[in-house]
Structures are given as C-alpha cells and as structure tokens.
Design a protein around this motif. Sequence first.
Motif, PDB file in Angstrom:
ATOM      1  N   MET A  84       1.656  11.196  11.451  1.00  0.00           N
ATOM      2  CA  MET A  84       2.236   9.856  11.353  1.00  0.00           C
ATOM      3  C   MET A  84       2.987   9.661  10.037  1.00  0.00           C
ATOM      4  O   MET A  84       4.026   9.004  10.002  1.00  0.00           O
ATOM      5  N   TYR A  85       2.473  10.233   8.970  1.00  0.00           N
ATOM      6  CA  TYR A  85       3.154  10.130   7.678  1.00  0.00           C
ATOM      7  C   TYR A  85       4.553  10.753   7.765  1.00  0.00           C
ATOM      8  O   TYR A  85       5.529  10.200   7.258  1.00  0.00           O
ATOM      9  N   GLY A  86       4.622  11.920   8.422  1.00  0.00           N
ATOM     10  CA  GLY A  86       5.913  12.599   8.552  1.00  0.00           C
ATOM     11  C   GLY A  86       6.939  11.771   9.301  1.00  0.00           C
ATOM     12  O   GLY A  86       8.130  11.794   8.972  1.00  0.00           O
ATOM     13  N   GLN A  87       6.490  11.021  10.312  1.00  0.00           N
ATOM     14  CA  GLN A  87       7.410  10.149  11.045  1.00  0.00           C
ATOM     15  C   GLN A  87       7.783   8.918  10.212  1.00  0.00           C
ATOM     16  O   GLN A  87       8.931   8.475  10.225  1.00  0.00           O
ATOM     17  N   THR A  88       6.812   8.379   9.470  1.00  0.00           N
ATOM     18  CA  THR A  88       7.040   7.143   8.719  1.00  0.00           C
ATOM     19  C   THR A  88       8.000   7.340   7.555  1.00  0.00           C
ATOM     20  O   THR A  88       8.737   6.420   7.189  1.00  0.00           O
ATOM     21  N   GLN A  89       7.995   8.513   6.954  1.00  0.00           N
ATOM     22  CA  GLN A  89       8.829   8.714   5.770  1.00  0.00           C
ATOM     23  C   GLN A  89      10.314   8.912   6.103  1.00  0.00           C
ATOM     24  O   GLN A  89      11.129   9.097   5.210  1.00  0.00           O
ATOM     25  N   ARG A  90      10.648   8.800   7.384  1.00  0.00           N
ATOM     26  CA  ARG A  90      12.048   8.961   7.786  1.00  0.00           C
ATOM     27  C   ARG A  90      12.814   7.634   7.754  1.00  0.00           C
ATOM     28  O   ARG A  90      13.726   7.404   8.539  1.00  0.00           O
ATOM     29  N   MET A  91      12.455   6.766   6.852  1.00  0.00           N
ATOM     30  CA  MET A  91      13.098   5.459   6.735  1.00  0.00           C
ATOM     31  C   MET A  91      14.551   5.636   6.286  1.00  0.00           C
ATOM     32  O   MET A  91      14.820   6.262   5.257  1.00  0.00           O
ATOM     33  N   PRO A  92      15.514   5.084   7.040  1.00  0.00           N
ATOM     34  CA  PRO A  92      16.913   5.181   6.610  1.00  0.00           C
ATOM     35  C   PRO A  92      17.115   4.469   5.271  1.00  0.00           C
ATOM     36  O   PRO A  92      16.575   3.379   5.048  1.00  0.00           O
ATOM     37  N   THR A 144       0.826  -1.210   0.000  1.00  0.00           N
ATOM     38  CA  THR A 144       0.000   0.000   0.000  1.00  0.00           C
ATOM     39  C   THR A 144       0.859   1.257   0.000  1.00  0.00           C
ATOM     40  O   THR A 144       1.892   1.321   0.663  1.00  0.00           O
ATOM     41  N   GLN A 145       0.395   2.234  -0.756  1.00  0.00           N
ATOM     42  CA  GLN A 145       1.069   3.531  -0.829  1.00  0.00           C
ATOM     43  C   GLN A 145       0.003   4.614  -0.839  1.00  0.00           C
ATOM     44  O   GLN A 145      -0.900   4.595  -1.669  1.00  0.00           O
ATOM     45  N   ALA A 146       0.087   5.545   0.099  1.00  0.00           N
ATOM     46  CA  ALA A 146      -0.912   6.598   0.216  1.00  0.00           C
ATOM     47  C   ALA A 146      -0.363   7.922  -0.292  1.00  0.00           C
ATOM     48  O   ALA A 146       0.850   8.113  -0.426  1.00  0.00           O
ATOM     49  N   ARG A 147      -1.274   8.824  -0.547  1.00  0.00           N
ATOM     50  CA  ARG A 147      -0.903  10.143  -1.039  1.00  0.00           C
ATOM     51  C   ARG A 147      -0.225  10.955   0.065  1.00  0.00           C
ATOM     52  O   ARG A 147      -0.713  10.993   1.201  1.00  0.00           O
ATOM     53  N   PRO A 148       0.897  11.613  -0.215  1.00  0.00           N
ATOM     54  CA  PRO A 148       1.536  12.443   0.818  1.00  0.00           C
ATOM     55  C   PRO A 148       0.604  13.571   1.246  1.00  0.00           C
ATOM     56  O   PRO A 148      -0.108  14.146   0.407  1.00  0.00           O
ATOM     57  N   PRO A 149       0.566  13.906   2.526  1.00  0.00           N
ATOM     58  CA  PRO A 149      -0.283  15.015   2.975  1.00  0.00           C
ATOM     59  C   PRO A 149       0.214  16.332   2.388  1.00  0.00           C
ATOM     60  O   PRO A 149       1.422  16.571   2.273  1.00  0.00           O
ATOM     61  N   SER A 150      -0.714  17.177   2.003  1.00  0.00           N
ATOM     62  CA  SER A 150      -0.366  18.457   1.388  1.00  0.00           C
ATOM     63  C   SER A 150      -1.540  19.401   1.555  1.00  0.00           C
ATOM     64  O   SER A 150      -2.614  19.026   2.063  1.00  0.00           O
ATOM     65  N   LEU A 151      -1.382  20.630   1.126  1.00  0.00           N
ATOM     66  CA  LEU A 151      -2.488  21.582   1.161  1.00  0.00           C
ATOM     67  C   LEU A 151      -3.644  21.072   0.312  1.00  0.00           C
ATOM     68  O   LEU A 151      -4.817  21.226   0.669  1.00  0.00           O
ATOM     69  N   ARG A 152      -3.302  20.406  -0.796  1.00  0.00           N
ATOM     70  CA  ARG A 152      -4.337  19.878  -1.675  1.00  0.00           C
ATOM     71  C   ARG A 152      -5.154  18.787  -0.974  1.00  0.00           C
ATOM     72  O   ARG A 152      -6.384  18.776  -1.059  1.00  0.00           O
ATOM     73  N   PRO A 197       8.290   3.237  -6.238  1.00  0.00           N
ATOM     74  CA  PRO A 197       8.072   4.135  -5.103  1.00  0.00           C
ATOM     75  C   PRO A 197       9.391   4.645  -4.533  1.00  0.00           C
ATOM     76  O   PRO A 197      10.351   3.885  -4.394  1.00  0.00           O
ATOM     77  N   GLY A 198       9.428   5.928  -4.207  1.00  0.00           N
ATOM     78  CA  GLY A 198      10.634   6.510  -3.649  1.00  0.00           C
ATOM     79  C   GLY A 198      10.879   6.060  -2.221  1.00  0.00           C
ATOM     80  O   GLY A 198      10.021   5.425  -1.601  1.00  0.00           O
ATOM     81  N   PRO A 199      12.030   6.400  -1.664  1.00  0.00           N
ATOM     82  CA  PRO A 199      12.361   5.948  -0.305  1.00  0.00           C
ATOM     83  C   PRO A 199      11.451   6.512   0.776  1.00  0.00           C
ATOM     84  O   PRO A 199      11.367   5.946   1.867  1.00  0.00           O
ATOM     85  N   THR A 200      10.750   7.609   0.508  1.00  0.00           N
ATOM     86  CA  THR A 200       9.858   8.192   1.513  1.00  0.00           C
ATOM     87  C   THR A 200       8.404   7.774   1.311  1.00  0.00           C
ATOM     88  O   THR A 200       7.542   8.150   2.111  1.00  0.00           O
ATOM     89  N   ALA A 201       8.112   7.004   0.262  1.00  0.00           N
ATOM     90  CA  ALA A 201       6.735   6.573   0.015  1.00  0.00           C
ATOM     91  C   ALA A 201       6.269   5.655   1.139  1.00  0.00           C
ATOM     92  O   ALA A 201       7.012   4.776   1.593  1.00  0.00           O
ATOM     93  N   CYS A 202       5.017   5.834   1.585  1.00  0.00           N
ATOM     94  CA  CYS A 202       4.501   5.019   2.688  1.00  0.00           C
ATOM     95  C   CYS A 202       2.981   5.056   2.668  1.00  0.00           C
ATOM     96  O   CYS A 202       2.366   5.741   1.843  1.00  0.00           O
ATOM     97  N   ASP A 203       2.378   4.326   3.581  1.00  0.00           N
ATOM     98  CA  ASP A 203       0.913   4.334   3.696  1.00  0.00           C
ATOM     99  C   ASP A 203       0.449   5.078   4.952  1.00  0.00           C
ATOM    100  O   ASP A 203      -0.675   4.942   5.387  1.00  0.00           O
ATOM    101  N   GLY A 204       1.367   5.868   5.517  1.00  0.00           N
ATOM    102  CA  GLY A 204       1.070   6.612   6.739  1.00  0.00           C
ATOM    103  C   GLY A 204       1.508   5.901   7.998  1.00  0.00           C
ATOM    104  O   GLY A 204       1.607   6.516   9.057  1.00  0.00           O
TER     105      GLY A 204
END
Length: 388
Positions: A277-285, A248-256, A308-315
């Motif tokens: 939670m998304y901001g914490q999850t995308q900090r994958m080394p 699973t891959q969710a949309r990054p949070p944004s103004l949109r 998917p890029g290294p910061t892609a996640c599902d939250g």
Amino acid sequence: MLEAMPGKHRVYLVPGFFGFINLGELIYFGHALDYLKDELARRQVEAEVIIVLSHPTASIRTRTADLLKAVQETASGDDGPIHLIGHSTGGLDSRLFVSPGAQVAEGVDLEPFARRVRTVTSVSTPHAGTPLATFFMGLFGQRILKLLSLFTVYVLRFGRLPLRVVFRFGHLLARADDQLGWKPTLLDQLYDQLLGDFSSERRDAVSKFLSDVGNDTSLIPQLTPEGIDLFNASTLDRPGVRYGSVVTQARPPSLRTRMAAGLDPYAQLTHTIYALMYGQTQRMPLTALPLHTPAQTAALVQAYGAMPGPTACDGIVPTRSQVYGRVLAAVRADHLDAIGHFDQPAHQPPHVDWLISGSGFRRPQFESTWKSIVDFMLEDERPGITGS
C-alpha cells in the motif's frame, strides 16, 4: 474550572474508510473515545462523545448524511456547541457537513446544526486525495480491498490472523507484481476460511459489513487526486469554524523495517501489506500536492526536522495531503496508529496493531496527539485566547 459555553459540548467521532463500529466490540475509535471522555471529565467540561455510524465506502455525500442523522438523534435538545473529529475520510465528511449551502439529501436542512459547529479536526485525512484510491478502483484492487477489510475485522477480534492464512496470503503477495498470479479462487478460499472462524451471529454482522463495502464503493473514485479536486472546489469553509489537522508520516518500508518486524510470520505478512500500500500511495502526482501556508510549513518542519517530501505518506494517505487549517500535531505514525491501532498489548484495554509499519508510535504519542485535539476544541473557552 473552565467556563462552559451554553449547553453541553457534543463531540462526534467520524470514522474513515473501514468504519466498522457496527460490529459489537470491534470499536474503531475505542481508545480515542475513552481518552476523550476521561480528559473532558478531568477538565470539568460537560460533554458527550458520540461515535458516528457511517456507510464504510459510500459516497462522501451519503456519509455526511449519516453524520447528520447522528447529530439529529443526539443534539436536538439544546443549542450546545458541536465539535467534529474525522479520521481519514471522516474529515471530508465533516468538512462537507459545515460547508455553507451543502445539500446531502432532498429536503434536508443541515444549517440548524452546521451553525453550531465550533471546530472541525481531521486526522490523517486525504484533503488532496490519495493515489491508493486509484489502485483500489481496478478489479485487482477491489478484490484486495475486500480481503483487507476482512483482515482488519478479524485481527481486531482475534488478535492476529491464523498461520494457515498468513502463509497462503504471503505467497500470493510475493507475486503481487504479476497480477496474473493472483487467482481469484485462492482469494475467495482465504476469505471463506476467515469468515468461518466467527460465530454464526457475528458472521452475519461481518458479512453485512463486507457486503456494504462491496456493494457501494462510490467513495473510492472521490478519493483520487482528481476526484478530490472537485470536492475542494465545491466545499467551502464556514466562517466562525476553526479547522485543525493531525498529520501522520510513517517510515518507508525497507530491508531494515522488515528485519525490525522480526521472524514472526504474521508480522512479516502485515509488513508486506503495508509495503504494497505504501508503494501505491507514494505515487502522488506533484501537481496534486497542495500549497501550504508559512505556519503550516513551519509546523511540519518543526515536527519532522524537514519538509516531508512528495512521496512521504502514512501508508494510505500522502502526508502533505493531510494538512488542513492549523496543524495540531504532526507525528511519525501510520494511518491507523493515531486512532489507537498500534502495538501495545500491555495497556488496558490493549492496543492492537494489524498493520506492522515500524513507526514506533505508542501510548505517550497517542495521548499527546489527542490532548492537542482537546486543547484545540476548548481553546475559545480559556480567558484571553481566541481561535485562529
């Protein structure tokens, strides 16, 4: 009609971090359970689908013992095939269950049941760990985890949080970057307010569940990228078992995405929780990201249009951490969407989404995802097709 293997198929649904199936009508796998029963019956496959009762935040070893208990109680009567489907941490429990030589408790022999397992399917599972676990290990994270646990139960019971809680918690979240602004007394007041809305009988059950979450959090350090590295080094695949994964891959949070959530205060609050939670999850080394086989890479590229890029996640879990074995489906969804917790109230029974991510995941995608899981489970029974 498919040719059945000897004995009845038994399919075990293994819950993840917030495994709250012990709370009466609050069924973690409710929609998945209904779909599997209907689809297996439609295919004329004799099968029983069992939901496993797991300690919500206990160690992987303890949770695997919970899985063994469920299997012992329901699969001891014959030698029929067993299939394990684990959501989130449940996928790790399932892998340990079938690992040759695994020891989950003194004097307990997994082997008679482990050798009957045909497939292990993981859904949004942190096979390479998740940085969010590191966040929850801190004192601040532990208090948020307790409150989020109650939020999850409350929303699934009542549909949404009361506005009085929404506004107060929203104010606190707005100061999330300054942890000194988070006053423990305010968090405790929100907790007491929500708990007070349950009946006395249900309040006791919810309190016990939340007590389990707070008293045994040994799972959390095991889910960090560093902790899961040791798990992977000691947990081996079993020959003859086919492993598959739903990614699973969710949309990054944004103004949109915030604007798309609308003006509803509840939607705005849950989107803020998702963003936190998304901001914490995308900090994958980068060093923790696993290498993928050409087939796995091709499946991800085909599904998402690009790797998917290294910061892609599902939250909750990095997307590339979720790949294990054959990629059965790779969908745009948040961590709870794939097991049926998305927004579609018109469906009966209704789907309820407590985390507004803006993924767009709906019932057609849900059914397609779970159909791919059933196809995978029964693959060896179709003439001329073998597992891989």
